[in-house]
Design a protein around this motif. Structure first.
Motif, short mmCIF file in Angstrom:
data_model
loop_
_atom_site.label_atom_id
_atom_site.label_comp_id
_atom_site.label_asym_id
_atom_site.label_seq_id
_atom_site.Cartn_x
_atom_site.Cartn_y
_atom_site.Cartn_z
N ASN B 65 0.10 -1.35 -0.18
CA ASN B 65 -0.17 0.16 0.09
C ASN B 65 0.88 1.80 0.54
O ASN B 65 0.48 2.06 0.51
CB ASN B 65 -0.88 -0.35 1.44
CG ASN B 65 -2.65 0.90 1.31
OD1 ASN B 65 -2.29 0.98 0.32
ND2 ASN B 65 -2.39 0.82 2.66
N SER B 80 -3.61 5.29 4.12
CA SER B 80 -2.81 4.66 3.75
C SER B 80 -1.49 4.69 4.64
O SER B 80 0.14 4.13 5.23
CB SER B 80 -1.53 4.74 2.06
OG SER B 80 -2.99 4.77 1.14
N MET B 413 -3.32 -1.14 -4.73
CA MET B 413 -3.66 -0.63 -3.68
C MET B 413 -3.57 1.14 -3.21
O MET B 413 -3.97 1.81 -2.83
CB MET B 413 -3.34 -1.09 -2.30
CG MET B 413 -4.25 -1.89 -1.73
SD MET B 413 -3.72 -2.71 -0.35
CE MET B 413 -4.33 -1.56 0.76
N ASN B 414 -2.83 0.89 -4.07
CA ASN B 414 -2.34 2.78 -4.38
C ASN B 414 -2.11 3.49 -5.53
O ASN B 414 -3.81 2.54 -6.11
CB ASN B 414 -0.80 2.67 -4.12
CG ASN B 414 -0.31 2.25 -5.61
OD1 ASN B 414 -0.36 1.37 -6.42
ND2 ASN B 414 0.96 1.94 -5.46
#
Ligand code: SF4
Lengths: 194, 466
Positions: B65, B80, B413-414
């Motif tokens: 992440n 995050s 996820m990023n």
């Protein structure tokens, strides 16, 4: 985390006749940013449940109020993919206590058991009977009896397998960590020997 | 003595206690930790008033992440940032070594372990990540676990595990030119299907496997999980020892000599049996490509998507749903299909060899204008080496965008997300719906096939490219 006890459950059920439901469908990666276990149910099956614009997708079973219950019935090879326990948390948090399929991925099965969600593996025939029955009558119920390891639908019964240790954990609400913590001395002795 | 498989040898040596009718108390030598699957485990431990039992056997690195741009700046996205801060705080509290975001050893957990010599033959190794199977390339028993199990290992250095069944996959002969470890693994997965090895621990053997480099072996073991296997492993040999020797955390001096003597015994005995065996022939394998939404939906690059008559009627609805998502039709030919994105990276193919293959394939050529190409090294060490070897220069000259290390578009996820509807040729391991971003369409392939697609803008046989 102590898990819920499970003995028997009679419930209506939600059919999801899709094969290879993977953990990215159960809970997409972009929802894994939380640092607690709560609230994942909101995003269970997110990309099937909502349109890209964030509206409910009326074609998806969780948005069809005529289907309800604490049992989710999925197609073959349920839970494949990543080890994310968030998938089991999402299912648990949404309110499911049992997931039925004809085949489960290993890690998902473990994760479910560790969270008090019972995975029940049935034959392909029983699975299709489940799908057919709820198609005919949406209020159809299924009965899951862990003690006797039997699942039944309108009197048709099938036995299911579960590891005896895991069964005991679920029946009593025990978790693995307590069991392991009790064995610290043995673990230390093992370390000393190796 | 009863003959044993490689897997038996490593497994049996780590059983602390066998429970009647139940799992074993199984000892873990090395526990790898990342930011996404550990916070709830650490808080569980804290709720019990406990600290990590064996911090010296635990190693942490954020990877899933993290951003792959401007890593020196604070992470913009709050959730995050909090996840990374939580990992840092948990490691500090528990004296765990952390290769944080700006540490020279940061990277994808399965790239970092091997390259620093943490991963060694005969070990047991777990991580809250299914691709932990990667480390099996060294003859280790390595597998992914869930967060409850992460908590168990933090608390006791053990988990409860039933012993899986054993499968042997032998690939004999020699791979054709242009056919890589990635193609070998995609081929095997296409043959066995995504559930074909569920419940099994796989040993890979045969001349095509033993002639692979360590990095190629890691690619193969990495993807074992994509056919449902608990893990995959390969017997350690001279290739393994040569790779491990001299790495920072590998044994040194007389310890090294002793270790190698021990590791040489780690192979399947003559006469040992498996519960299931498959044999494949290396020369049958073509460069592979997936066309659907699970890694088992792969074909040779010259091939066609199966037609209706090739599919079991009961499987047809799911199959069609998958093709709908991909925007493909039954029977389609793959060659010449348009490509929008190319992603080279991940714990499957984000190592230095992968970047070397890529760079030598695109040297002096230009990326197609219509393609966005992201190159994401598997670790800071890989990034550094790629710079030193001049690979970065070659790639940038060819128009590829180098990003900083991390999992990146492997799981999106990023911010590294492929837009909805776009086609991405990816060297990662999963082509699930939405894996690279909501609506993104992923075609899994080798770095060589990715290179060919990046330059031509369409699916191209990489052998024409050598
Ligand atoms: S690179 Fe992809 S598969 Fe590997 S650990 Fe990261 S997210 Fe998982």
């Amino acid at each position: 985390m102590p898990i819920d006890k499970f003995t028997t459950l009679e419930s209506r059920y939600v059919p999801l006749p899709v094969e290879n439901v993977d953990t990215d469908q159960i809970i997409p990666a972009r929802f894994l940013k939380a640092t607690s276990r709560d609230g994942f149910g909101e995003n269970l099956f997110r990309d099937w449940r909502y349109t890209p614009a964030g509206e409910e997708n009326p074609d998806f079973v969780l948005n069809q109020s005529e289907y309800t219950g604490e049992v989710l019935v999925g197609g073959q090879n349920f839970g494949s993919g990543s080890s994310r326990e968030h998938a089991a948390w999402a299912i648990h948090d949404y309110g499911f206590k049992v997931v039925v399929s004809s085949f489960f991925a290993d890690i998902f099965q473990n994760n479910a058991l560790n969270n008090g969600v019972l995975p029940v593996t049935v034959s392909a025939k029983f699975l299709s009977n489940l799908f057919n029955a709820v198609e005919k009558d949406k209020s159809q119920k299924v009965l899951v009896d862990l003690e006797n390891q039997v699942i039944s639908l309108n009197g048709e019964c099938e036995e299911f397998a579960i590891n005896p240790y895991k069964k005991n954990c679920l029946l009593n609400g025990f978790d693995d960590i307590d069991f392991l913590l009790d064995r610290k001395d043995k673990i230390k002795a093992f370390e000393a020997k190796n | 003595m009863e003959p044993k498989t490689l897997f038996d040898k490593v497994w049996d040596a780590h059983v602390v206690e066998k429970i009647d009718g139940g799992p074993s108390v199984f000892y873990i030598d090395k526990h790898l930790v990342h930011e996404v699957t550990s916070p709830q485990a650490f808080s569980g431990l804290e709720a019990r008033g406990m600290k990590v039992f064996r911090p010296e056997n635990t190693l942490a690195t954020p990877d899933h992440n993290i951003p792959t741009e401007n890593q020196h700046l604070p992470i913009k996205e709050e959730l995050s940032r909090k996840q990374i801060e939580t990992l840092t705080a948990n490691c500090e509290k528990n004296d765990i070594t952390l290769y944080g975001l700006n540490h020279p050893y940061n990277g994808i957990v399965h790239v970092v372990g091997p390259e620093l010599g943490h991963t060694q033959p005969g070990m047991t190794l777990v991580c809250g990540d299914s691709h932990t199977s990667t480390h099996g390339a060294f003859g280790a028993v390595a597998f992914g676990i869930g967060t409850s199990e992460v908590e168990m290992v933090l608390a006791t250095q053990c988990i409860l595990q039933p012993k899986p069944r054993k499968m042997l996959i032998t690939v004999n002969g020699e791979l054709q030119k242009g056919v890589t470890a990635k193609d070998l693994t995609l081929y095997v997965i296409a043959k066995l299907g995504t559930g074909g090895a569920t419940g099994y621990f796989v040993e890979y053997a045969g001349s095509a496997v033993s002639s692979l480099s360590m990095e190629g072996r890691m690619t193969v073991c990495n993807m074992s999980i994509e056919m449902g296997a608990r893990g995959g492993m390969i017997a350690p040999d001279q290739t393994t020892f040569d790779y491990v020797e001299g790495r920072e955390f590998a044994p040194k001096g007389t310890e090294w000599t002793k270790a190698v003597a021990k590791w040489k015994k780690l192979k399947t005995d003559e006469g040992a049996t498996f519960d299931k065996e498959y044999v494949f022939i290396a020369s049958d394998i073509e460069p592979m490509l997936t066309y659907g939404t699970n890694p088992g939906m792969g074909i040779g690059i010259l091939g066609h998507i199966p037609s209706e008559k090739d599919i079991e009627p009961s499987e047809l609805p799911t199959f069609k749903k998958s093709l709908d998502y991909m925007g493909f039709n039954l029977g389609d030919k793959m060659l010449g299909k348009k490509v929008d994105y190319v992603f080279v990276g991940s714990c499957t193919n984000g190592r230095i060899e992968d970047l070397r293959v890529l760079a030598s394939a695109v040297k002096g050529k230009k990326k197609a204008d219509s393609v966005t190409a992201w190159i994401v090294p598997g670790s800071k060490q890989v990034e550094k080496q790629a710079k030193e070897e001049g690979l970065v220069e070659v790639l940038e000259e060819a128009g590829f965008e180098m990003r900083q290390p991390g999992c990146s578009a492997c799981l999106a996820m990023n911010d590294d997300k492929v837009p909805a509807g776009k086609y991405s040729v990816s060297t990662s391991n999963r082509n699930f719906e939405g894996r690279q971003g909501p609506g993104a369409r992923t075609l899994l392939a080798s770095p060589l096939t990715a290179a060919a697609a990046a330059v031509t803008g369409v699916i191209t046989d990489p052998r024409e490219f050598l």
